[in-house]
Scaffold this motif. Sequence first.
Motif, PDB file in Angstrom:
ATOM      1  N   ARG A 132      63.656  24.854  62.905  1.00  0.00           N
ATOM      2  CA  ARG A 132      64.329  23.545  62.871  1.00  0.00           C
ATOM      3  C   ARG A 132      65.840  23.678  62.901  1.00  0.00           C
ATOM      4  N   GLN A 133      66.346  24.790  62.397  1.00  0.00           N
ATOM      5  CA  GLN A 133      67.790  24.989  62.446  1.00  0.00           C
ATOM      6  C   GLN A 133      68.239  25.212  63.887  1.00  0.00           C
ATOM      7  N   GLU A 184      66.704  23.924  66.411  1.00  0.00           N
ATOM      8  CA  GLU A 184      66.570  22.613  67.039  1.00  0.00           C
ATOM      9  C   GLU A 184      67.718  21.693  66.665  1.00  0.00           C
ATOM     10  N   ALA A 185      68.124  21.745  65.383  1.00  0.00           N
ATOM     11  CA  ALA A 185      69.225  20.881  64.959  1.00  0.00           C
ATOM     12  C   ALA A 185      70.477  21.235  65.747  1.00  0.00           C
ATOM     13  N   ALA A 211      70.512  22.615  68.761  1.00  0.00           N
ATOM     14  CA  ALA A 211      70.272  22.175  70.134  1.00  0.00           C
ATOM     15  C   ALA A 211      70.511  20.680  70.270  1.00  0.00           C
ATOM     16  N   ALA A 212      70.028  19.917  69.285  1.00  0.00           N
ATOM     17  CA  ALA A 212      70.134  18.462  69.362  1.00  0.00           C
ATOM     18  C   ALA A 212      71.586  17.997  69.319  1.00  0.00           C
ATOM     19  N   LEU A 213      72.491  18.864  68.886  1.00  0.00           N
ATOM     20  CA  LEU A 213      73.912  18.508  68.877  1.00  0.00           C
ATOM     21  C   LEU A 213      74.631  19.006  70.129  1.00  0.00           C
ATOM     22  N   VAL A 252      74.971  28.956  63.620  1.00  0.00           N
ATOM     23  CA  VAL A 252      73.949  28.319  62.788  1.00  0.00           C
ATOM     24  C   VAL A 252      72.985  29.357  62.202  1.00  0.00           C
ATOM     25  N   GLN A 296      73.063  32.268  58.343  1.00  0.00           N
ATOM     26  CA  GLN A 296      71.977  32.115  57.371  1.00  0.00           C
ATOM     27  C   GLN A 296      71.152  33.393  57.262  1.00  0.00           C
ATOM     28  N   ARG A 328      60.950  13.965  71.700  1.00  0.00           N
ATOM     29  CA  ARG A 328      61.446  15.321  71.965  1.00  0.00           C
ATOM     30  C   ARG A 328      61.537  15.612  73.464  1.00  0.00           C
ATOM     31  N   ASN A 358      64.964  14.144  74.853  1.00  0.00           N
ATOM     32  CA  ASN A 358      66.203  14.945  74.777  1.00  0.00           C
ATOM     33  C   ASN A 358      65.976  16.415  75.122  1.00  0.00           C
ATOM     34  N   LEU A 409      63.851  18.724  74.202  1.00  0.00           N
ATOM     35  CA  LEU A 409      63.355  19.762  73.284  1.00  0.00           C
ATOM     36  C   LEU A 409      61.963  20.217  73.702  1.00  0.00           C
ATOM     37  N   MET A 440      69.924  13.070  68.139  1.00  0.00           N
ATOM     38  CA  MET A 440      68.593  12.973  67.523  1.00  0.00           C
ATOM     39  C   MET A 440      68.677  13.320  66.047  1.00  0.00           C
ATOM     40  N   PHE A 488      66.198  14.002  62.624  1.00  0.00           N
ATOM     41  CA  PHE A 488      64.823  14.412  62.338  1.00  0.00           C
ATOM     42  C   PHE A 488      64.378  13.966  60.946  1.00  0.00           C
ATOM     43  N   SER A 513      63.223  15.857  58.715  1.00  0.00           N
ATOM     44  CA  SER A 513      63.581  16.847  57.698  1.00  0.00           C
ATOM     45  C   SER A 513      65.091  17.124  57.642  1.00  0.00           C
ATOM     46  N   ASN A 573      67.542  18.606  58.411  1.00  0.00           N
ATOM     47  CA  ASN A 573      68.036  19.790  59.130  1.00  0.00           C
ATOM     48  C   ASN A 573      69.545  19.946  59.102  1.00  0.00           C
ATOM     49  N   LEU A 574      70.165  19.664  57.972  1.00  0.00           N
ATOM     50  CA  LEU A 574      71.587  19.992  57.844  1.00  0.00           C
ATOM     51  C   LEU A 574      71.720  21.511  57.829  1.00  0.00           C
ATOM     52  N   PHE A 575      72.914  22.008  58.152  1.00  0.00           N
ATOM     53  CA  PHE A 575      73.139  23.447  58.110  1.00  0.00           C
ATOM     54  C   PHE A 575      73.458  23.832  56.663  1.00  0.00           C
ATOM     55  N   ARG A 622      76.505  13.073  61.319  1.00  0.00           N
ATOM     56  CA  ARG A 622      76.755  14.237  62.165  1.00  0.00           C
ATOM     57  C   ARG A 622      76.421  13.916  63.621  1.00  0.00           C
ATOM     58  N   SER A 623      75.343  13.171  63.803  1.00  0.00           N
ATOM     59  CA  SER A 623      74.926  12.826  65.145  1.00  0.00           C
ATOM     60  C   SER A 623      75.840  11.748  65.747  1.00  0.00           C
TER      61      SER A 623
END
Lengths: 216, 243
Positions: free
Chosen positions: A115-116, A118-119, A121-123, A134, A138, B47, B50, B52, B83, B85, B87, B89-91, B151-152
């Motif tokens: 998911r990290q 993907e997050a 990628a989504a940006l 990213v 980690q 998904r 965009n 994915l 997008m 999600f 969950s 999904n912050l860093f 963020r988005s």
Amino acid sequence: MIREFADADIVYLIEAARWTLLLALTATVGGGLLGIVVAVLRVIPFRPLNWLAIAWINLIQGTPLLGQLFVFFFGLPLVGLSVDAWTAAALSLSIYASAFFGEIWRGSLQSVSQRQWEAGAALGLTYAQRLGHVVLPQAIRISIAPTVGFLVQLVKNTSLTALIGFVELTRASQIISGATFAPLPVYLTAAVIYFIICFSLSQLAHMLERRLHVAR
Amino acid sequence: MSLVELADIRKRFGAVEVLKGISLTLEKGEIVAVIGRSGSGKSTMLRCINGLEKVQAGRIVVDGIDVTAPKADLNLLRQRAGMVFQSYNLFPHLNVERNVMLALKLVRKLDTSAAREVARAVVTKVGLADKLHAYPDELSGGQQQRVAIARSLAMQPTLMLFDEITSALDPELVGEVLRVLEGVASEGMTMMLVTHEMNFAKNVADRVIFMHEGRIHEDGPARETLLEPRTAELRSFLNAVLH
Ligand SMILES: Nc1ncnc2c1ncn2[C@@H]1O[C@H](COP(=O)(O)OP(=O)(O)OP(=O)(O)O)[C@@H](O)[C@H]1O
Ligand SMILES: [Mg+2]
């Protein structure tokens, strides 16, 4: 001639411990560089190279370090390459470390959640940006504890090189013990020195983990 | 031309066809709620939009970008279509401010001070100005999700996709996130959101799409579709979620 265990012997042991440290350091740098290669070969999407890396890892993790040391120290001269104890020790410990580092680092990379990726990628981040900004930060945090755990093993395993005559802390202890017939104080001193090295390493790991903030 | 166009898209995972020919268009400024049972293909559709997930057949065009073209610029597409999600999904290794700044610097190429300015503005907008220097694990789920929205938004997308963004939250935290969504909606953002919040869908969305077994089963104005479902499947779905 038998003599007393004296302060000078402690100095001698501490001086020998420098070789233990230098050997561990060399194996960390050499094994670390090679370990990066092993980790990369293990994950890139090309089967034959994955197999090569897996074979490397299994061969090294599946055989005793002492055997590997002997192969380099006694084996290389048989094919005409003369090696001294230091070279054989540094070479085989580096190779030994590469297999473990490779596996530890691959595992750390893969334990960062999909998911990290993907997050990122989504940006709109590129693959390299996702990896570098990213995932790697980690993965590095995750890898600290197992990496240092292995370093502690590595420091202790340098003692095996005493068996090919390399004078590090353990070999030096044998020598002094032979001269003084006082094995207990000698080996106790050696144990304390090993402990100080290893304990410092784990403290260093705790410090690093605190500084690199990542969700637990 | 519509902002989003899906033409007969099909998506398989192995032998299982999950999207069985989906066609729809989305106009600029439209707010569409996507509803349907678990496994009906809602997330997969989002998904695919965009990039994915890759589709096996059909065509997707978003803001003039052909997503299904072999050489599609997916990174550009994802700047246009943000997008969020379920969950968050912050860093986890970056604080709130730097979570928002990362893509501003890397993707929109802003310098640090400009990126910081944008980050502060969007984080303030979602009501978390006092949390700029907090790390994700120091925030509640609701706060994390608001940061993810910020963020988005910071990337100035033309379209936002939201996939069940309140489903992982404790009930008392859902409201704060929905209020942020309403704020985004009131500014004219084009939005497609998968949701189980039927009241939100009824009151905020212009249009509802009901997905059933990989197809769009109903598609119509939000209130009308939810209050007077035309098909038995939607009726039974609504009965199940409302009672
Ligand atoms: N990566 C994947 N690999 C294999 N099957 C998948 C994958 N992703 C989704 N599926 C399957 O595709 C179907 C549709 O999944 P999808 O996540 O789109 O449903 P959904 O409508 O979003 O459901 P939910 O409400 O539970 O989120 C499910 O049967 C799911 O098991
Ligand atoms: Mg889903």
